[in-house]
Motif scaffolding. Structure first.
Motif, PDB file in Angstrom:
ATOM      1  N   ALA A 167       3.247   8.880   9.373  1.00  0.00           N
ATOM      2  CA  ALA A 167       2.081   9.124   8.533  1.00  0.00           C
ATOM      3  C   ALA A 167       2.455   9.234   7.061  1.00  0.00           C
ATOM      4  N   ASN A 168       3.674   9.737   6.758  1.00  0.00           N
ATOM      5  CA  ASN A 168       4.090   9.876   5.360  1.00  0.00           C
ATOM      6  C   ASN A 168       4.631   8.574   4.767  1.00  0.00           C
ATOM      7  N   GLY A 169       4.631   7.511   5.572  1.00  0.00           N
ATOM      8  CA  GLY A 169       5.053   6.212   5.076  1.00  0.00           C
ATOM      9  C   GLY A 169       6.519   5.907   5.262  1.00  0.00           C
ATOM     10  N   LEU A 170       7.298   6.869   5.743  1.00  0.00           N
ATOM     11  CA  LEU A 170       8.710   6.616   6.006  1.00  0.00           C
ATOM     12  C   LEU A 170       8.874   5.918   7.349  1.00  0.00           C
ATOM     13  N   ALA A 171       9.980   5.230   7.518  1.00  0.00           N
ATOM     14  CA  ALA A 171      10.206   4.461   8.737  1.00  0.00           C
ATOM     15  C   ALA A 171      10.254   5.376   9.958  1.00  0.00           C
ATOM     16  N   GLY A 172       9.670   4.887  11.060  1.00  0.00           N
ATOM     17  CA  GLY A 172       9.676   5.639  12.313  1.00  0.00           C
ATOM     18  C   GLY A 172       8.304   5.676  12.949  1.00  0.00           C
ATOM     19  N   ALA A 173       8.216   5.282  14.200  1.00  0.00           N
ATOM     20  CA  ALA A 173       6.923   5.246  14.895  1.00  0.00           C
ATOM     21  C   ALA A 173       6.394   6.654  15.122  1.00  0.00           C
ATOM     22  N   ASN A 174       5.057   6.787  15.104  1.00  0.00           N
ATOM     23  CA  ASN A 174       4.432   8.088  15.372  1.00  0.00           C
ATOM     24  C   ASN A 174       3.294   8.005  16.379  1.00  0.00           C
ATOM     25  N   GLY A 175       3.180   6.839  17.053  1.00  0.00           N
ATOM     26  CA  GLY A 175       2.148   6.699  18.068  1.00  0.00           C
ATOM     27  C   GLY A 175       0.796   6.288  17.537  1.00  0.00           C
ATOM     28  N   ILE A 176       0.702   6.055  16.233  1.00  0.00           N
ATOM     29  CA  ILE A 176      -0.555   5.650  15.601  1.00  0.00           C
ATOM     30  C   ILE A 176      -0.301   4.358  14.835  1.00  0.00           C
ATOM     31  N   PRO A 177      -1.160   3.351  14.983  1.00  0.00           N
ATOM     32  CA  PRO A 177      -0.948   2.104  14.229  1.00  0.00           C
ATOM     33  C   PRO A 177      -0.797   2.384  12.736  1.00  0.00           C
ATOM     34  N   ASP A 178       0.127   1.678  12.118  1.00  0.00           N
ATOM     35  CA  ASP A 178       0.440   1.929  10.709  1.00  0.00           C
ATOM     36  C   ASP A 178      -0.776   1.764   9.806  1.00  0.00           C
ATOM     37  N   ILE A 179      -1.670   0.858  10.173  1.00  0.00           N
ATOM     38  CA  ILE A 179      -2.832   0.646   9.305  1.00  0.00           C
ATOM     39  C   ILE A 179      -3.756   1.856   9.331  1.00  0.00           C
TER      40      ILE A 179
ATOM     41  N   GLY B 155       1.243  11.026  -4.937  1.00  0.00           N
ATOM     42  CA  GLY B 155       1.696  12.184  -4.189  1.00  0.00           C
ATOM     43  C   GLY B 155       3.088  11.862  -3.693  1.00  0.00           C
ATOM     44  N   PHE B 156       3.328  11.970  -2.385  1.00  0.00           N
ATOM     45  CA  PHE B 156       4.630  11.528  -1.875  1.00  0.00           C
ATOM     46  C   PHE B 156       4.618  10.015  -1.755  1.00  0.00           C
ATOM     47  N   ASN B 157       5.609   9.387  -2.403  1.00  0.00           N
ATOM     48  CA  ASN B 157       5.704   7.936  -2.390  1.00  0.00           C
ATOM     49  C   ASN B 157       6.923   7.534  -1.558  1.00  0.00           C
ATOM     50  N   PRO B 158       6.709   6.948  -0.365  1.00  0.00           N
ATOM     51  CA  PRO B 158       7.836   6.636   0.519  1.00  0.00           C
ATOM     52  C   PRO B 158       8.758   5.554  -0.029  1.00  0.00           C
ATOM     53  N   PHE B 159       8.232   4.677  -0.861  1.00  0.00           N
ATOM     54  CA  PHE B 159       9.067   3.624  -1.439  1.00  0.00           C
ATOM     55  C   PHE B 159      10.129   4.239  -2.346  1.00  0.00           C
ATOM     56  N   LEU B 160       9.733   5.237  -3.135  1.00  0.00           N
ATOM     57  CA  LEU B 160      10.658   5.918  -4.039  1.00  0.00           C
ATOM     58  C   LEU B 160      11.330   7.114  -3.377  1.00  0.00           C
ATOM     59  N   ASN B 161      10.804   7.508  -2.215  1.00  0.00           N
ATOM     60  CA  ASN B 161      11.254   8.735  -1.539  1.00  0.00           C
ATOM     61  C   ASN B 161      11.215   9.917  -2.504  1.00  0.00           C
ATOM     62  N   ASP B 162      10.118   9.978  -3.231  1.00  0.00           N
ATOM     63  CA  ASP B 162       9.922  11.025  -4.231  1.00  0.00           C
ATOM     64  C   ASP B 162       8.420  11.230  -4.401  1.00  0.00           C
TER      65      ASP B 162
ATOM     66  N   MET C 139       0.838  -1.199   0.000  1.00  0.00           N
ATOM     67  CA  MET C 139       0.000   0.000   0.000  1.00  0.00           C
ATOM     68  C   MET C 139       0.877   1.256   0.000  1.00  0.00           C
ATOM     69  N   ARG C 140       1.939   1.244   0.787  1.00  0.00           N
ATOM     70  CA  ARG C 140       2.838   2.398   0.789  1.00  0.00           C
ATOM     71  C   ARG C 140       3.530   2.545  -0.562  1.00  0.00           C
ATOM     72  N   GLN C 141       3.864   1.423  -1.174  1.00  0.00           N
ATOM     73  CA  GLN C 141       4.509   1.455  -2.480  1.00  0.00           C
ATOM     74  C   GLN C 141       3.591   2.057  -3.546  1.00  0.00           C
ATOM     75  N   GLN C 142       2.283   1.925  -3.352  1.00  0.00           N
ATOM     76  CA  GLN C 142       1.301   2.394  -4.332  1.00  0.00           C
ATOM     77  C   GLN C 142       0.864   3.840  -4.101  1.00  0.00           C
ATOM     78  N   ARG C 143       1.410   4.502  -3.108  1.00  0.00           N
ATOM     79  CA  ARG C 143       0.957   5.861  -2.802  1.00  0.00           C
ATOM     80  C   ARG C 143       1.215   6.824  -3.961  1.00  0.00           C
TER      81      ARG C 143
END
Length: 825
Positions: free
Chosen positions: A203-215, A133-140, A127-131
């Motif tokens: 929230a932007n899909g990059l690695a790192g916890a933010n206190g909210i479940p990833d789903i 707008g900002f795509n965290p897999f491509l970091n672009d 799902m993150r790979q398919q984003r």
């Protein structure tokens, strides 16, 4: 030259190769099986084979642990001469096993409560790979100029900000139809099984916890796009781009397809009428299917985000009610638009969307009118049509599962609950009928996106069993899940990258694969299609020899090939539909696990035990060196402490070491495996690159355990395994699990493992520095050394005269003075 002889030899070799390939096989769920679940494997044979029974063996010890009768099935459905179902549900012990049926042996597999751990979060990778707008897999970023309104009575040509959401599949089209369903599926999974989901991404899909479940982060990504696509009351958009997108392989941030709108893409307004900018039109009849999907996603989103973001929840609550009113104003379906070709998502039913929207609004508001509406619409479509008809055109009956029935079956109103449980049962009865005597018990149609049918059917079966307590369809449910994970004619998982080290789609139809040479991790591929469909499609050209050629003679075909867009293209909505299924299976396993606060590393190895316990775990390893063995044993005895020792097979069979081994056993220490020959499993630089095959790995590790058994060490009492060089990857951890073993390693940050270094090495650490580092770690960590695993080598090269094991006395005094309890695994 004797050409006749050469021809004969070529023919002989060719026929021999055919015989080698066309052997009987046993297909299993590659992830494994929950102990109390229904567990079945399937034997397929290209030749007639008579099997009366099968046996289950422990992989490490080779001991037979179970025996049962084999159940004959209809092999002709899959182009085979013989097929048997091998049901071992009655066997409920955990461990690593294989099945023997006649001369045919299955791959090893794991039975345990942890087999589905992490799977619900795993699919979010795709799902993150398919984003968009900002795509965290491509970091672009991509498609930042979306879009320009089309097919609006007054506003066509206007710019509107609709960047966001997910690309539908390997193309970059974006549909409200699939995106709203995917959003709801993820929200529903979290609502039903919140404990299954972790927090490792922002929230932007990059690695790192933010206190909210990833789903919930991922679902919010979808919700925020839906809000953009529904900017005002009765103003909705259904689609970004169209089939002009289909211009070959390219990454989304390099998308140069032009729609004659500058850098923007077209955004289709919901008209409620047949739509299409060219000569091809869809068959739309109203707005209800689209508006109701908006309503249900917003309603459930408002409910789940009420505590996280009350302002967002309030906006979605109002949007949900407005969308519901809009849906009532124009009943009918609103389909996706095409332009270049007459192909579109042919959704023809909107009643299920209305039911789900009303049921979700009832959950949100508690207003009885919504429940009455849900019951009304639910009764109009008792069974999802594809289940009863055993056929469907492309997305004709969508979504593939009616979660509205499940919500109503959960009602506190007994009459409502019974009514909709009965309807769920009715649909499942159709599937069981169509399954007949299929070896894989699969009663779904092999239309395009057949895996979505499988996921939908498994979801309904699981929900029905959970809500009713009726296990009539439990074997059907298990078969559907097993199919997705390798118990199918091709023996492959249908989810890219799962399980690591297993058989899964490595060459999906995707630009990621073509241009980046990576699989689309977490993505559920379309799945097998009827042979008639495959042969009628244009543009399919297999790029490599078919590795599954021997299994393509049945009613459906599947190819792990970039060129097969019909069976091997991952889809965003299909992937999201696994969220509930996997989270539910994960929670089922967790209920029977000791869920202490253990820590695993990114590869899945256990690197810290219960962090709330004051126990620490000293582990010692050895292959070549044993200069410290006697001193270590004496020191532990002096302090009356137990520890764990991991030795290679070479170490165990060396007679010079066996006196020490006997002493360690007598003193009650744990003795485990460290591989037989101390092989390096993974590349030092590219960790995911394996240096051994699964066959070599299993043979080597089993040999290690056999040598242990010869010295009186019971393999069943040695479930922890320390990989050689303490270096491994996810595949090694998974292969170990299939043997019933858990890879263990030292706790990250504790550098006692550096006690092997010699003064000539750049990474040399003196014993004093090692001990001081451990003390600093204990002081700096919130949990101190609670549950920590501390690795010390039993011996080192002669060049290191500063042996850390000489400091074991001091280490044990430090630990006990700090209130820790040294323990064995």
């Amino acid at each position: 030259m004797n050409y006749k002889l050469i021809t004969f030899l070529v023919f002989f070799v060719f026929c021999g190769a055919l015989r080698l390939l066309a052997q009987p096989v046993i297909r299993i769920n590659q992830l494994g099986y929950l102990p109390k679940a229904f567990k079945t494997a399937v034997l397929l044979s290209p030749e007639e084979l008579i099997i009366d029974k099968f046996e289950l063996y422990d992989k490490i010890s080779g001991e037979k642990v179970y025996e049962a009768s084999a159940e004959i099935a209809d092999a002709s459905l899959w182009g085979m001469q013989s097929a048997y179902r091998l049901d071992f549900s009655a066997f409920q012990e955990a461990g690593g096993f294989f099945i023997q049926a006649g001369a045919t042996q299955s791959p090893s597999f794991h039975i345990g409560n942890d087999v589905y751990d992490g799977t619900a979060d795993f699919v979010l990778n795709y799902m993150r790979q398919q984003r968009c707008g900002f795509n965290p897999f491509l970091n672009d970023s991509c498609h930042l100029h979306d879009g320009v309104i089309v097919d609006h009575p007054t506003r066509s040509g206007e710019q509107i900000d609709v960047t966001g959401g997910w690309h539908d599949a390997s193309d970059y089209l974006q549909y409200l139809t699939t995106s709203a369903n995917a959003t709801y599926q993820m929200l529903f999974a979290y609502q039903q099984n919140p404990e299954a989901f972790g927090d490792k991404y922002q929230a932007n899909g990059l690695a790192g916890a933010n206190g909210i479940p990833d789903i919930l982060d991922e679902a919010r990504w979808g919700l925020e796009w839906l809000l953009k696509m529904n900017p005002a009351k009765d103003e909705m958009y259904n689609q970004i781009a169209d089939d002009r997108d289909h211009r070959g392989y390219r990454l989304p941030n390099k998308d140069t397809v032009s729609y004659g709108l500058g850098k923007a893409r077209p955004v289709y307004f919901v008209t409620g009428k047949p739509q299409g900018l060219g000569k091809h039109k869809n068959r739309s009849t109203g707005v209800a299917s689209t508006a109701a999907k908006y309503a249900s996603a917003f309603a459930l989103g408002a409910q789940l985000f009420d505590d996280i973001d009350p302002q967002l929840a309030e906006v979605m609550h109002q949007k949900a009610e407005d969308a519901w009113t809009f849906a009532l104003s124009d009943p009918g379906v609103f389909q996706t638009a095409c332009m270049v070709s007459p192909y579109f998502y042919e959704e023809e039913n909107y009643i299920d969307d209305m039911e789900l929207a009303a049921a979700s609004l009832y959950q949100l508001s508690g207003k009885d009118d919504y429940q009455q509406q849900a019951r009304y619409w639910g009764a109009l479509e008792p069974v999802t049509p594809w289940m009863a008809l055993h056929r469907a055109r492309h997305y004709q009956y969508y979504p593939f599962v009616n979660l509205g029935h499940a919500l109503l079956a959960q009602s506190a109103n007994e009459s409502t609950s019974e009514q909709f449980l009965a309807l769920m049962k009715q649909g499942l009865s159709h599937l069981k009928h169509f399954a007949g005597n299929d070896p894989f018990q699969l009663g779904i149609p092999f239309q395009w996106c057949s895996n979505n049918f499988v996921a939908g059917a498994a979801t309904q079966a699981r929900l029905y069993r959970q809500l009713s307590g009726d296990e009539t369809f439990a074997t059907l449910e298990a078969a559907l899940v097993d199919w997705l994970l390798g118990c199918n004619p091709w023996g492959t998982s249908m989810i890219c990258g799962l399980p690591e080290g297993g058989e899964y789609p490595e060459k999906p139809h995707s630009s990621i694969t073509v241009l980046m040479h990576e699989t689309t991790t977490g993505g559920l591929v379309d799945g097998p299609v009827y042979r008639s469909i495959y042969e009628s499609l244009r543009g399919i050209l297999l790029l490599e020899p078919d590795e599954y050629a021997d299994f393509q003679n049945g009613k459906a075909v599947y190819h792990d090939d970039i060129g097969d867009y019909s069976s091997n293209e991952p889809t965003m909505d299909g992937t999201a539909s696994l969220s509930f299924l996997f989270s539910s299976l994960e929670v089922e396993g967790q209920k029977d696990q000791n869920m202490s606060r253990v820590v695993k590393d990114s590869q899945g190895a256990l690197v810290r035990m219960d962090t709330t316990s004051r126990k620490v775990y000293l582990i010692f390893s050895a292959h070549d060196y044993n200069d410290g063995g006697e001193l270590i044993a004496k020191t532990l005895k002096k302090h009356n402490q137990k520890a764990s020792f991991f030795f290679t097979g070479d170490f165990y069979e060396n007679q010079d070491n066996q006196k020490l081994i006997a002493r360690l056993m007598k003193d009650g220490h744990y003795l485990g495996a460290h591989s037989d020959k101390h092989l390096l499993y993974a590349d030092w630089e590219k960790r995911d690159s394996l240096l051994v095959t699964r066959e070599v790995f299993e043979k080597d590790l089993v040999a290690n355990y056999h040598k242990m058994a010869e010295l009186g060490i019971d393999p069943s009492e040695a479930p922890y395994f320390l990989a050689p060089y303490e270096w491994y990857n996810e595949a090694i951890v998974n292969w170990s699990k299939q043997l019933g073993l858990q890879v263990v390693n030292f706790t990250t940050g504790i550098r006692t493992n550096a006690d092997y270094t010699t003064p000539d090495m750049k990474n040399y650490r003196s014993s004093e520095r090692i001990l001081n580092g451990l003390k600093s770690f204990e002081n700096d960590q919130p949990a101190g050394l609670n549950g920590a695993v501390i690795l010390i080598h039993l011996g080192t090269a002669a060049e290191r005269t500063d042996k850390f094991y000489h400091h074991l006395d001091e280490l044990l005094d430090f630990l006990t003075n700090k209130g820790y309890q040294p323990s064995r695994l």
